[in-house]
Design an enzyme around this catalytic site. Structure first.
Site, PDB file in Angstrom:
ATOM      1  N   MET A  23       0.866  -1.394  -0.090  1.00 43.56           N
ATOM      2  CA  MET A  23       0.267   0.413  -0.389  1.00 43.56           C
ATOM      3  C   MET A  23       1.025   0.993   0.053  1.00 43.56           C
ATOM      4  SD  MET A  23      -2.564   1.116   2.987  1.00 43.56           S
ATOM      5  CE  MET A  23      -2.866  -0.041   3.976  1.00 43.56           C
ATOM      6  N   PRO A  24       0.846   1.761  -0.970  1.00 38.09           N
ATOM      7  CA  PRO A  24       1.583   3.393  -1.189  1.00 38.09           C
ATOM      8  C   PRO A  24       0.973   4.505  -0.128  1.00 38.09           C
ATOM      9  CG  PRO A  24       0.870   2.462  -3.386  1.00 38.09           C
ATOM     10  CD  PRO A  24       0.142   1.954  -2.216  1.00 38.09           C
ATOM     11  N   PHE A  25       1.943   5.287   0.407  1.00 30.24           N
ATOM     12  CA  PHE A  25       1.758   5.775   1.496  1.00 30.24           C
ATOM     13  C   PHE A  25       2.400   7.074   1.422  1.00 30.24           C
ATOM     14  CE2 PHE A  25       2.238   8.733   5.646  1.00 30.24           C
ATOM     15  CZ  PHE A  25       0.587   8.132   5.885  1.00 30.24           C
TER      16      PHE A  25
ATOM     17  N   ARG B  84      -2.871   6.465  -0.046  1.00 28.37           N
ATOM     18  CA  ARG B  84      -3.235   7.078   0.315  1.00 28.37           C
ATOM     19  C   ARG B  84      -1.992   7.791   1.030  1.00 28.37           C
ATOM     20  NH1 ARG B  84      -5.537   2.928   1.011  1.00 28.37           N
ATOM     21  NH2 ARG B  84      -6.883   1.631   3.121  1.00 28.37           N
TER      22      ARG B  84
END
Length: 64
Positions: free
Chosen positions: A1-3, A40
Site C-alpha cells: 500500500m503506497p503511503f 494513502r
C-alpha cells in the site's frame, strides 16, 4: 500500500487540497500499478513561522 506524504506551507484552499489528494493518488496508482483504493495521502500543512530558509522563517522573510 503506497503511503505518500506531502508537506507544504499553509494557505491553500480546501478545494486545492482535495484536488492534490486526487491527482497524487491517481499518479501513484498509475506509476506503481497499484489499486487506487490502496493509495494513502497525508497532507502536512505547516505554518510559515515553522519553515525556515537560510536561517530565517518564511514568515519573517515575508515581513522584511
Amino acid at each position: 500500500m503506497p503511503f505518500i506524504q506531502v508537506t507544504f506551507i499553509e494557505g491553500r484552499t480546501p478545494e486545492q487540497k482535495e484536488r492534490l489528494i486526487e491527482e497524487v493518488s491517481k499518479t501513484v496508482s498509475s506509476v506503481f500499478d497499484a489499486p487506487l483504493e490502496s493509495v494513502r495521502v497525508c497532507l502536512n500543512e505547516i505554518p510559515s513561522s515553522h519553515w525556515g530558509i537560510a536561517g530565517k522563517s518564511i514568515q519573517r522573510r515575508q515581513n522584511e
